[in-house]
Design an enzyme around this catalytic site. Structure first.
Site, PDB file in Angstrom:
ATOM      1  CG  HIS A   1     -47.273   8.318  23.953  1.00 31.37           C
ATOM      2  ND1 HIS A   1     -45.648   7.071  24.381  1.00 31.37           N
ATOM      3  CD2 HIS A   1     -47.187   7.972  25.680  1.00 31.37           C
ATOM      4  CE1 HIS A   1     -45.256   6.785  25.409  1.00 31.37           C
ATOM      5  NE2 HIS A   1     -46.329   7.168  25.919  1.00 31.37           N
TER       6      HIS A   1
ATOM      7  CB  SER B   1     -46.523   0.547  28.177  1.00 33.91           C
ATOM      8  OG  SER B   1     -45.717   0.571  29.542  1.00 33.91           O
TER       9      SER B   1
END
Ligand code: AMP
Length: 281
Positions: free
Chosen positions: A37, A187
């Site tokens: 991210h 993840s």
């Protein structure tokens, strides 16, 4: 860092920024942020005057209520991570009522068949839920650029299709998959893996590398067979699918044409569902 939970308030702020000529980048996320991210956020910061990050765990894209309930959440840590990159970002963290106001349900989009295979096949209404929330978020933020990771490649193609179809004046920016040093794609769900399961999960990346290595010498069916064989040696891994597909249409490879293909994989590792993909050209 400015934090908004209310649509009208963030829209007022963004209207002001845009009237001053600011170029807006937008990074939609479901939180539990990691370096994957953060790479999107950094890219947006480097390419725009202002970056909006959203954190919203979208209920309509979960096909499994337990997965939704146990999805990792740590808003305080997320805020600290975003601040560690820049104090100058805008965080949008609405609740479900703010986004869905009435009934929490998906709208119906024409996904042009991009949801026919792989995740679309395994996860029911998942991509209608993704399209619904991204459509809502893009309508609120109206960014110049929106950043999506290749880690979720099918999702990325579906968003590219949505942006064209709904005529958003937004450019979708593809961002490379960030991996740990042993190859495991980062993840939020990795947080649910034990140390040993995370090691075993690297076999998904190994399978993708194997596909890349053999793509010029074996046909897709042979590669798939061998991948199934290799992964079946690990009792902790339950393969959902391994597929080689056209990168544009996401249709499975039948006869090799002069196209760009990718290998895609989804599996449960010790009960945690993981996905990954790799380009084969
Ligand atoms: P999520 O919070 O899982 O919905 O992801 C938000 C965005 O981050 C999506 O565009 C993902 O594709 C992207 N993303 C997630 N993991 C990675 C990764 N390991 N590398 C690059 N982008 C990622």
């Amino acid at each position: 860092m400015l934090i908004f939970s209310n649509i009208l308030q963030i829209q007022n702020h963004l209207t002001k920024l845009k009237s001053e000529g600011s170029i807006i980048g937008f990074v939609p996320t479901m939180g539990a942020l990691h370096d994957g991210h953060l790479s999107l956020i950094k890219k947006s910061i480097s390419e725009n005057d202002s970056t909006v990050v959203s954190i919203f765990v979208n209920p309509t894209q979960f096909d499994d209520s337990n997965d939704l309930l146990t999805y990792p959440k740590d808003i305080e840590k997320d805020i600290a991570l975003i601040k560690s990159i820049s104090e100058n970002t805008v965080l949008f963290k609405p609740d479900s009522y703010e986004i869905y106001s009435g009934e929490i349900k998906s709208d119906e989009f024409n996904l042009n068949g991009l949801d026919k295979y792989m995740e679309g096949e395994c996860r029911g209404n998942h991509f209608q839920g993704v399209a619904t929330v991204v459509n809502k978020l893009l309508s609120i933020v109206k960014p110049d650029h929106v950043y999506f990771g290749e880690k979720d490649f099918q999702q990325l193609r579906i968003i590219e299709n949505l942006v064209l179809d709904q005529k958003f004046d937004t450019k979708v920016v593809r961002c490379k998959t960030v991996r740990s040093s042993d190859g495991l794609a980062l993840s939020s769900r990795n947080k649910k893996l034990s140390f040993s399961s995370a090691k075993i999960a690297t076999n998904l990346f190994k399978a993708l590398n194997f596909a890349k290595e053999k793509f010029n010498t074996l046909d897709a069916i042979e590669i798939e067979k061998k991948v199934i064989e290799q992964l079946s040696a690990h009792s902790e891994i339950q393969l959902e699918y391994f597929a080689i597909a056209d990168e544009e249409t996401l249709e499975p490879l039948l006869i090799k044409k002069n196209k760009k293909y990718r290998a895609f994989i989804a599996a449960y590792v010790s009960g945690v569902r993981l996905i990954d993909n790799k380009k084969l050209y």
